[in-house]
Design an enzyme around this catalytic site. Structure first.
Site, short mmCIF file in Angstrom:
data_model
loop_
_atom_site.label_atom_id
_atom_site.label_comp_id
_atom_site.label_asym_id
_atom_site.label_seq_id
_atom_site.Cartn_x
_atom_site.Cartn_y
_atom_site.Cartn_z
N CYS A 1 0.85 36.58 51.10
CA CYS A 1 2.02 36.04 51.80
C CYS A 1 2.91 37.15 52.38
O CYS A 1 3.35 38.04 51.66
CB CYS A 1 2.83 35.19 50.81
SG CYS A 1 4.40 34.63 51.47
N TRP B 1 0.64 27.18 43.95
CA TRP B 1 0.31 28.52 43.45
C TRP B 1 -0.02 28.49 41.97
O TRP B 1 0.69 27.88 41.18
CB TRP B 1 1.47 29.49 43.72
CG TRP B 1 1.78 29.64 45.17
CD1 TRP B 1 2.88 29.13 45.81
CD2 TRP B 1 1.02 30.32 46.17
NE1 TRP B 1 2.83 29.48 47.15
CE2 TRP B 1 1.71 30.20 47.40
CE3 TRP B 1 -0.19 31.03 46.15
CZ2 TRP B 1 1.23 30.75 48.59
CZ3 TRP B 1 -0.66 31.58 47.34
CH2 TRP B 1 0.05 31.44 48.53
N VAL C 1 6.49 24.41 46.80
CA VAL C 1 6.56 25.51 45.83
C VAL C 1 6.15 26.76 46.58
O VAL C 1 5.01 26.89 47.01
CB VAL C 1 5.59 25.23 44.67
CG1 VAL C 1 5.50 26.43 43.75
CG2 VAL C 1 6.03 23.99 43.91
N VAL D 1 6.26 31.13 47.38
CA VAL D 1 6.46 32.52 46.96
C VAL D 1 7.12 33.25 48.13
O VAL D 1 6.93 32.83 49.28
CB VAL D 1 5.12 33.20 46.62
CG1 VAL D 1 4.58 32.69 45.32
CG2 VAL D 1 4.10 33.03 47.74
N TYR E 1 3.41 32.18 63.11
CA TYR E 1 3.24 30.86 62.47
C TYR E 1 3.45 29.73 63.49
O TYR E 1 2.74 28.72 63.48
CB TYR E 1 4.21 30.68 61.29
CG TYR E 1 3.71 31.35 60.03
CD1 TYR E 1 2.96 30.65 59.10
CD2 TYR E 1 3.97 32.70 59.79
CE1 TYR E 1 2.48 31.26 57.96
CE2 TYR E 1 3.49 33.33 58.65
CZ TYR E 1 2.74 32.60 57.73
OH TYR E 1 2.26 33.21 56.61
#
Ligand SMILES: N[C@@H](CCC(=O)N[C@@H](CS)C(=O)NCC(=O)O)C(=O)O
Length: 344
Positions: free
Chosen positions: A55, A88, A121, A123, A186
């Site tokens: 990421c 994750w 969720v 990171v 993105y």
């Protein structure tokens, strides 16, 4: 679930929805600060940084933590690059459990913070070890706080990544790079119409061309040393040819075809704290296998050849020095080394 979450969940199929790609704000925006104003004071050993090495947003924090020498004060959990339907997970660890938090899924820390948390969720996440609760998933603020609020725990010789006199310029540069490059790739990759894709793709390359001109005669983006702005540009550049060029269709040219940006990216890659956090295997498997909405076969390409990352960059001649009056970080802690399959 937030739009951002929808675009980046395990199946990735949501990305083919009709709505244009829109990244939502982070939901948990508490800050860990020197004065503990949000109830989370900076404290050695108290928090755990949860990342995926795939990421780009989490990778900012990985690099900052290394440059600032926070490895001893802020421990690290690395997730499997492939999320499942519970997101994750800690399947790289013994018994599939994070050894410090004792959890199998990062979502357990989100649930400990807010029962039945319905959002995505994501990171990076900072988790309070004693309570097991998520503190923040606000990736934009996190690295600024590591640079400015965690100073008491920085290593001797740590660089100032967000120097006060340069903040206005750093913020301005980062804003354009965020909109058109970090998030631009993105927007291109998850575009749901031809026009949306073309606009985003043009924004990406327009900003990269402008940035390339800026970096032609200066070693770093702002001032004479590495700053937060370089970290944020690097995390997109290092992924560019491996995933954004093919998977996200940002293919007007490759990073390796722009002599200035390619040398700049190699310079940073070869600077301790940058390349030693990068796992190309995690990056490629995550993007190509998780976003099945845009890569339905989940086939991971063999290329590109990564050997070039280690070739000389000749950027020293532009002056500047990576750490200013400080020093380079020491070696990567043994248990945090990127395995050979993730390196050039
Ligand atoms: N908190 C950030 C997320 C940073 C982010 O997008 N991380 C990605 C990995 S690159 C992630 O964890 N996606 C999973 C999800 O959002 O469900 C946001 O809300 O935009």
């Amino acid at each position: 679930m937030s739009d951002a979450a929808q675009q980046t969940t395990a199946s990735g199929n949501e990305s083919l929805g009709k709505k244009p790609f829109k990244r939502s704000r982070s939901h948990f925006a508490d800050r860990v600060t020197a004065d503990g104003r949000d109830g989370w004071p900076v404290e050695a050993g108290r928090y755990r940084l949860v990342v995926s090495r795939a990421c780009p947003w989490a990778s900012r924090a990985l690099i900052s933590r290394r440059l600032l020498g926070l490895e001893g004060a802020l421990s690290l959990a690395v997730t499997d690059p492939i999320q499942d339907d519970r997101s994750w997970r800690f399947t790289l660890d013994l018994d599939g459990r994070d050894p410090v938090l004792g959890i199998r899924y990062l979502s357990e820390a989100y649930d400990a913070r807010e029962t039945g948390y319905p959002g995505g969720v994501s990171v990076p996440a900072l988790v309070d070890v004693p309570s097991g609760k998520l503190v923040t998933n606000d990736y934009q603020q996190l690295t600024l706080d590591l640079a400015t609020q965690w100073s008491a725990l920085h290593r001797p010789g740590a660089p100032d990544l967000y120097p006060e006199p340069l903040r206005e310029e750093i913020d301005a540069v980062m804003e354009g790079i965020y909109r058109d490059v970090n998030n631009g790739v993105y927007r291109a990759g998850f575009a749901s119409s031809q026009g949306e894709y073309e606009d985003a793709c043009r924004d990406v390359f327009r900003r990269l061309e402008e940035t390339s001109r800026r970096l032609a005669d200066r070693r770093y983006l702002v001032g004479d040393t590495i700053t937060e702005a370089d970290i944020r540009l690097f995390t997109t550049l290092v992924r560019f040819d491996a995933v954004y060029h093919g998977h996200f269709k940002c293919n007007l040219w490759k990073l390796t075809e722009d002599p200035v940006l390619w040398a700049y990216a190699r310079d940073l890659y070869q600077t301790p704290g940058f390349g030693d956090t990068v796992d190309f295997d995690h990056i490629k498997r995550h993007y190509y296998q998780v976003h099945t909405g845009i890569n339905p076969t989940a086939i991971v390409p063999l290329g590109p050849d990564l050997a070039g990352w280690l070739t000389p960059h000749h950027r020293h001649k532009l002056g500047g020095s990576p750490f200013g009056s400080g020093t380079a970080p020491g070696p990567v802690p043994e248990r945090e080394e990127v395995p050979p399959e993730g390196r050039p």
